[in-house]
Scaffold this motif. Structure first.
Motif, PDB file in Angstrom:
ATOM      1  N   GLU A 198       0.831  -1.206   0.000  1.00  0.00           N
ATOM      2  CA  GLU A 198       0.000   0.000   0.000  1.00  0.00           C
ATOM      3  C   GLU A 198       0.869   1.261   0.000  1.00  0.00           C
ATOM      4  OE1 GLU A 198      -2.631   2.690  -0.260  1.00  0.00           O
ATOM      5  OE2 GLU A 198      -3.429   0.633  -0.166  1.00  0.00           O
ATOM      6  N   VAL A 199       0.711   2.092  -1.044  1.00  0.00           N
ATOM      7  CA  VAL A 199       1.539   3.295  -1.187  1.00  0.00           C
ATOM      8  C   VAL A 199       0.735   4.591  -1.101  1.00  0.00           C
ATOM      9  CG1 VAL A 199       3.260   2.053  -2.564  1.00  0.00           C
ATOM     10  CG2 VAL A 199       1.401   3.285  -3.720  1.00  0.00           C
ATOM     11  N   GLY A 200      -0.552   4.484  -0.788  1.00  0.00           N
ATOM     12  CA  GLY A 200      -1.398   5.669  -0.750  1.00  0.00           C
ATOM     13  C   GLY A 200      -0.949   6.775   0.183  1.00  0.00           C
ATOM     14  N   LEU A 230      -5.557   7.735   8.279  1.00  0.00           N
ATOM     15  CA  LEU A 230      -5.532   6.913   7.069  1.00  0.00           C
ATOM     16  C   LEU A 230      -4.609   5.707   7.262  1.00  0.00           C
ATOM     17  CD1 LEU A 230      -6.239   6.443   4.083  1.00  0.00           C
ATOM     18  CD2 LEU A 230      -4.319   7.932   3.482  1.00  0.00           C
ATOM     19  N   ILE A 231      -3.425   5.947   7.784  1.00  0.00           N
ATOM     20  CA  ILE A 231      -2.476   4.850   7.986  1.00  0.00           C
ATOM     21  C   ILE A 231      -3.015   3.835   8.985  1.00  0.00           C
ATOM     22  CG2 ILE A 231      -0.170   4.273   8.847  1.00  0.00           C
ATOM     23  CD1 ILE A 231       0.686   7.096   7.794  1.00  0.00           C
ATOM     24  N   GLU A 232      -3.625   4.318  10.054  1.00  0.00           N
ATOM     25  CA  GLU A 232      -4.161   3.399  11.050  1.00  0.00           C
ATOM     26  C   GLU A 232      -5.330   2.593  10.500  1.00  0.00           C
ATOM     27  OE1 GLU A 232      -2.860   5.629  15.196  1.00  0.00           O
ATOM     28  OE2 GLU A 232      -4.946   5.785  14.513  1.00  0.00           O
ATOM     29  N   ALA A 233      -6.163   3.225   9.663  1.00  0.00           N
ATOM     30  CA  ALA A 233      -7.268   2.487   9.044  1.00  0.00           C
ATOM     31  C   ALA A 233      -6.730   1.405   8.111  1.00  0.00           C
ATOM     32  CB  ALA A 233      -8.175   3.452   8.281  1.00  0.00           C
ATOM     33  N   LEU A 234      -5.690   1.728   7.362  1.00  0.00           N
ATOM     34  CA  LEU A 234      -5.072   0.745   6.468  1.00  0.00           C
ATOM     35  C   LEU A 234      -4.419  -0.382   7.268  1.00  0.00           C
ATOM     36  CD1 LEU A 234      -3.481   3.230   3.916  1.00  0.00           C
ATOM     37  CD2 LEU A 234      -5.273   1.559   3.386  1.00  0.00           C
ATOM     38  N   SER A 235      -3.875  -0.038   8.426  1.00  0.00           N
ATOM     39  CA  SER A 235      -3.226  -1.040   9.277  1.00  0.00           C
ATOM     40  C   SER A 235      -4.199  -2.099   9.758  1.00  0.00           C
ATOM     41  CB  SER A 235      -2.571  -0.362  10.488  1.00  0.00           C
ATOM     42  OG  SER A 235      -1.565   0.550  10.094  1.00  0.00           O
ATOM     43  N   LYS A 266       2.255  -4.341   4.314  1.00  0.00           N
ATOM     44  CA  LYS A 266       3.259  -3.366   3.866  1.00  0.00           C
ATOM     45  C   LYS A 266       2.553  -2.041   3.589  1.00  0.00           C
ATOM     46  CE  LYS A 266       7.124  -5.971   2.952  1.00  0.00           C
ATOM     47  NZ  LYS A 266       8.544  -5.618   3.124  1.00  0.00           N
ATOM     48  N   ILE A 267       2.970  -1.003   4.300  1.00  0.00           N
ATOM     49  CA  ILE A 267       2.385   0.326   4.097  1.00  0.00           C
ATOM     50  C   ILE A 267       3.502   1.357   3.991  1.00  0.00           C
ATOM     51  CG2 ILE A 267       0.907   2.137   5.042  1.00  0.00           C
ATOM     52  CD1 ILE A 267      -0.647  -0.021   6.531  1.00  0.00           C
ATOM     53  N   TYR A 269       6.076  -0.660   8.233  1.00  0.00           N
ATOM     54  CA  TYR A 269       5.863   0.745   7.879  1.00  0.00           C
ATOM     55  C   TYR A 269       7.145   1.285   7.232  1.00  0.00           C
ATOM     56  CZ  TYR A 269       1.881   0.216  10.995  1.00  0.00           C
ATOM     57  OH  TYR A 269       0.721  -0.230  11.602  1.00  0.00           O
ATOM     58  N   SER A 270       7.031   1.710   5.983  1.00  0.00           N
ATOM     59  CA  SER A 270       8.209   2.150   5.244  1.00  0.00           C
ATOM     60  C   SER A 270       8.154   3.642   4.929  1.00  0.00           C
ATOM     61  CB  SER A 270       8.337   1.364   3.939  1.00  0.00           C
ATOM     62  OG  SER A 270       7.348   1.777   3.012  1.00  0.00           O
ATOM     63  N   ALA A 271       9.298   4.165   4.516  1.00  0.00           N
ATOM     64  CA  ALA A 271       9.388   5.570   4.138  1.00  0.00           C
ATOM     65  C   ALA A 271      10.363   5.725   2.981  1.00  0.00           C
ATOM     66  CB  ALA A 271       9.847   6.422   5.320  1.00  0.00           C
TER      67      ALA A 271
END
Length: 283
Positions: free
Chosen positions: A9-11, A31-36, A42-43, A75-77
């Protein structure tokens, strides 16, 4: 057992960064927590870049500090330079990403340097990553065509993909940055690339500019790729690639995988909340 495919997920990063909007930190965190909570493993959460050039990502450290992390999620950056790498380390990112281009025109527009020069910049990042034990993912843009140089030769894509793997990237995401790909051009590129690079080191990153990203995912699946980048609600594009509509929608990738008999582990119902947040961002 059904074969598993990873949706990356790259949103929150690629999607939001390209919108040119100043999204509140708390909205990014939500948004990140909802995706989690969807089952994604992979986010791509943010990007440690200069706020002068990318003000949309100026709150990267705050975002990483505020999210409630789920142990099963990586969680990536994005880290384009050593300074960004140090920021990601301090923020306890699980992995980082570097990005290169398969075309000189796009490299100069996006990175303000040649492709060779971009790889010279990667050296201290990769050395630091090895020191601290952080995995590095590689992005390669414009693998089908470039908005400045036109079509990109498969041999050129192969050269730079192999180089990213050689310097230590665990995986290379192949970006059809302007959505120029067709089944024929993707197949032609993979015919050359797969002779040199193993499928388990490759990921597909498709933009749905012309509405044919579904076919590209299906084609890449047939050729053996098992990781695909996707963006919740189709957020994204590229400010350096005129005409590049959003990344392929996460839900669309799920549909393709299911139709082809693969599993992905993402809960459709849980994804709805993340989609609603994403749609609220773009109005």
């Amino acid at each position: 057992m059904t074969e598993r495919v990873t949706i990356f997920e790259v949103g929150p990063r690629d999607g939001l960064q390209s919108l040119g909007l100043q999204v509140p930190t708390e909205t990014k965190v939500a948004l990140i927590e909802a995706l989690s909570r969807t089952g994604l493993t992979k986010i791509e959460a943010t990007s440690f870049v200069s706020p002068r050039w990318v003000p949309q990502m100026a709150d990267a450290a705050e975002v990483m500090a505020q999210i409630t992390r789920i142990p099963a999620v990586c969680y990536s950056a994005l880290t384009p330079n050593l300074r960004g790498m140090e920021g990601a380390i301090a923020a306890r990112c699980d992995e980082v990403a570097i990005f290169a281009s398969a075309s000189e025109g796009f490299s100069r527009a996006n990175l303000n340097c040649s492709i060779e020069e971009s790889f010279e910049r990667f050296t201290p990042i990769m050395e630091r990553a090895r020191e601290v034990g952080i995995p590095v993912r590689g992005y390669l843009s414009a693998v089908i065509a470039c908005p400045y140089d036109g079509g990109v030769a498969p041999q050129t894509v192969t050269r730079w993909t192999a180089k990213l793997l050689e310097i230590g990237c665990y995986e290379v995401s192949l970006g059809d940055t302007i959505g120029a790909g067709t089944v024929e051009t993707l197949d032609a590129m993979l015919d050359v690339l797969l002779d040199e690079c193993p499928t388990d080191k490759l990921a597909g990153h498709f933009h749905d500019t012309h509405g044919n990203a579904r076919e590209l995912v299906a084609t890449a699946l047939e050729r053996g790729l098992r990781t695909f980048d996707a963006s919740v609600a189709g957020l994204g594009g590229c400010p350096y690639a005129p005409g590049s509509r959003g990344n392929i929608d996460t839900r669309l990738v799920m549909e393709v995988l299911e139709a082809q008999g693969f599993s992905h582990g993402v809960d459709r119902d849980a994804l709805v909340q993340a989609e609603q947040i994403a749609q609220g961002i773009v109005g």
